[in-house]
Design an enzyme around this catalytic site. Structure first.
Site, short mmCIF file in Angstrom:
data_model
loop_
_atom_site.label_atom_id
_atom_site.label_comp_id
_atom_site.label_asym_id
_atom_site.label_seq_id
_atom_site.Cartn_x
_atom_site.Cartn_y
_atom_site.Cartn_z
N ALA A 76 0.82 -1.21 0.00
CA ALA A 76 0.00 0.00 0.00
C ALA A 76 0.85 1.27 0.00
O ALA A 76 0.44 2.29 -0.55
CB ALA A 76 -0.94 0.00 1.19
N THR A 77 2.03 1.22 0.59
CA THR A 77 2.90 2.40 0.58
C THR A 77 3.24 2.77 -0.87
O THR A 77 3.12 3.93 -1.28
CB THR A 77 4.20 2.13 1.37
OG1 THR A 77 3.84 1.83 2.71
CG2 THR A 77 5.14 3.33 1.33
N ASN A 156 -6.10 3.30 10.49
CA ASN A 156 -5.36 2.17 11.05
C ASN A 156 -5.18 2.25 12.56
O ASN A 156 -5.05 1.24 13.23
CB ASN A 156 -3.99 2.06 10.38
CG ASN A 156 -3.28 3.38 10.27
OD1 ASN A 156 -3.78 4.32 9.64
ND2 ASN A 156 -2.12 3.49 10.89
N GLN A 184 -7.03 -0.59 5.37
CA GLN A 184 -7.60 -1.19 6.58
C GLN A 184 -9.05 -1.62 6.39
O GLN A 184 -9.61 -2.31 7.24
CB GLN A 184 -7.51 -0.21 7.75
CG GLN A 184 -6.11 0.02 8.25
CD GLN A 184 -5.49 -1.20 8.91
OE1 GLN A 184 -6.17 -2.16 9.29
NE2 GLN A 184 -4.18 -1.17 9.05
N ALA A 205 -1.78 -6.93 0.70
CA ALA A 205 -2.08 -8.33 1.07
C ALA A 205 -1.79 -8.63 2.53
O ALA A 205 -2.52 -9.40 3.16
CB ALA A 205 -1.27 -9.28 0.18
N HIS A 206 -0.74 -8.02 3.10
CA HIS A 206 -0.31 -8.49 4.43
C HIS A 206 -1.21 -8.04 5.58
O HIS A 206 -1.03 -8.48 6.71
CB HIS A 206 1.16 -8.14 4.69
CG HIS A 206 1.43 -6.73 5.08
ND1 HIS A 206 1.55 -6.34 6.39
CD2 HIS A 206 1.63 -5.61 4.33
CE1 HIS A 206 1.81 -5.03 6.43
NE2 HIS A 206 1.87 -4.58 5.19
N THR A 245 9.31 -7.70 -13.23
CA THR A 245 8.73 -9.04 -13.28
C THR A 245 7.64 -9.19 -12.23
O THR A 245 7.85 -8.82 -11.07
CB THR A 245 9.84 -10.08 -13.05
OG1 THR A 245 10.82 -9.91 -14.07
CG2 THR A 245 9.30 -11.51 -13.09
N CYS A 331 7.52 4.46 18.21
CA CYS A 331 8.76 4.25 18.95
C CYS A 331 9.88 3.81 18.04
O CYS A 331 10.76 3.06 18.42
CB CYS A 331 8.55 3.28 20.09
SG CYS A 331 7.19 2.15 19.87
C1 LIG Z 1 -0.35 -0.76 6.65
C2 LIG Z 1 -0.88 0.45 6.00
C3 LIG Z 1 -0.22 1.02 4.91
C4 LIG Z 1 1.11 0.50 4.39
O1 LIG Z 1 0.96 -0.73 3.73
P1 LIG Z 1 2.24 -1.55 3.25
O2 LIG Z 1 1.69 -2.60 2.37
O3 LIG Z 1 2.87 -2.08 4.49
O4 LIG Z 1 3.12 -0.63 2.51
C5 LIG Z 1 -0.79 2.12 4.31
N1 LIG Z 1 -1.96 2.63 4.74
C6 LIG Z 1 -2.61 2.12 5.79
C7 LIG Z 1 -3.90 2.73 6.22
C8 LIG Z 1 -2.10 1.01 6.46
O5 LIG Z 1 -2.76 0.51 7.50
#
Ligand SMILES: *Cc1c(COP(=O)(O)O)cnc(C)c1O
Length: 402
Positions: A76-77, A156, A184, A205-206, A245, A331
């Site tokens: 997502a970043t 989040n 989220q 995905a994570h 890829t 932190c």
């Molecule tokens: C975790 C999160 C991200 C970042 O996602 P990544 O896949 O770890 O880069 C971005 N936006 C929100 C709201 C998130 O909770």
């Protein structure tokens, strides 16, 4: 390795364990089906390409989009960066103004601010005490120079859900594009990109029991067709917007993970909301001086953010070794900074730091919640008992900067 038992995991908004069924779906991609999806001249390539196509269809259908609207990224970043920088750079001749919101993830705020170096300005809108952005603020902030608005669907840290559909309507009346970080929300709430009216939508995905390192940006292809520039140049994959890829194992796992979330989304949301409510009630009935952060009505089912007055945030976290939760302070550095989200709700700095985020998920049980309640109540009582904050005015402790 320490011999103490592993803490109970209550930090699902940070990341989730990969579901066993997701791993199973991914395994063939590490074995016989290892091909490069861009190898169009032999069977290895065709097989990989077919797997990626099928996953793309599943993911698109899962969020109310067309398969051609899905651009796979590393998460997502990257999706947020591609959306914000990609659109801004593509339309820079039409305007240089962006609008976002104070409670957005850093992966939205930082790319907006980074664009200052390219001549863009960003208006960061305030939220109310529950973290809700008033669509009227968007209307007031839109100018002739505005090219993009970015507002998340669910927060989040506090779980607050933003009125994205209403915001989209306002943006579209003015011909301004709307990006939504739905990381989220996807898998936890029904997300339909077309009915939401988002022109770009990020997710990963994570956070939904899939692997790390794969995410997607939905880019609307008609009414309006969104134009954007890639962050990298290379082999032309993903319509040239994200060359390189394809991460076929990750993409296959991502699709399976989304499928599993959608299969029982309502039931799981009810189960988690009940556990979350029990967690909050258990703590609130046994401790004074605890406040809830975020909206109680408009929020994610799995998230609880609580602030504990009269305790030191770092000491509280250090005392809570039975549970893995997030604090109201980042932190990452030696000097913890209070969360920008809690500050945006109007919480004073000390209180923001004395906050905990509990986020539940697929493997959370009623027992986990009872252990968490007991641990929090015990730790906070003990700290308040011994706290210099309680007896003298911060006596004996270095005063924090205001
Ligand atoms: C975790 C999160 C991200 C970042 O996602 P990544 O896949 O770890 O880069 C971005 N936006 C929100 C709201 C998130 O909770």
């Amino acid at each position: 390795m320490s011999s103490t038992p592993r803490p109970i995991y209550l930090d699902y908004n940070a990341t989730t364990p990969v579901d066993r069924r997701v791993i199973e779906a991914m395994m063939p991609c590490f074995g016989e089906q290892f091909g490069n999806a861009s190898s169009a001249v032999h069977r290895f390539g065709w097989e990989a390409s077919r797997l990626a196509d099928r996953a793309r269809e599943t993911i698109a259908a899962g969020i109310g989009a067309h398969p051609e609207e899905i651009i796979f990224t590393s998460g997502a970043t990257e999706a947020n960066n591609l959306a914000i920088k990609g659109v801004a750079r593509a339309v820079r001749e039409h305007g240089r103004h962006l609008i976002t919101c104070a409670t957005e993830h850093r992966a939205v705020l930082d790319p907006c601010h980074a664009l200052a170096a390219e001549g863009f300005t960003t208006t960061v809108l305030k939220v109310d005490a529950e973290g809700v952005l008033d669509p009227a603020h968007i209307k007031a902030a839109l100018g002739d120079d505005t090219v993009l608005v970015s507002v998340m669907l669910a927060n989040n840290e506090i779980g607050t859900i933003q009125p994205v559909a209403a915001i989209a309507e306002i943006c579209h009346e003015r011909g301004v594009l709307l990006h939504c970080d739905a990381t989220q929300a996807v898998g936890k709430l029904p997300v339909h990109a077309a009915s939401l009216g988002a022109d770009l939508l990020s997710f990963t995905a994570h956070k939904i029991y899939g692997p790390k390192g794969v995410g997607a940006l939905m880019v609307r292809r008609s009414r309006p067709r969104v134009r954007l520039l890639p962050l990298c140049e290379g082999g032309g994959q993903e319509q040239g917007l994200r060359p390189g890829t394809l991460n076929v194992p990750g993409i296959v796992g991502f699709a399976r993970a989304l499928e599993l979330c959608l299969a029982d989304m309502d039931g799981e949301a009810r189960r988690l909301a009940a556990l979350r409510d029990r967690l909050e009630a258990g703590i609130l009935t046994q401790l004074d001086g605890v406040t809830r952060n975020g909206s109680v009505e408009q929020r994610l089912p799995n998230t609880a953010s609580l602030t504990f007055t009269g305790v030191d945030g770092a000491a509280m976290l250090a005392g809570l070794d039975e549970i893995a939760v997030a604090s109201g302070a980042a932190c990452a550095s030696a000097d913890p900074k209070p969360s920008h989200v809690l500050l945006a709700l109007g919480r004073p700095r000390e209180l923001a730091a004395a906050s905990l985020r509990f986020s539940l998920g697929r493997f959370s049980s009623a027992t986990d919640v009872e252990v968490a309640i007991a641990a929090v109540v015990r730790t906070v009582m003990r700290l308040r008992e011994h706290s210099p904050l309680r007896h003298t005015e911060r006596g004996g402790r270095p005063r924090r900067a205001p």
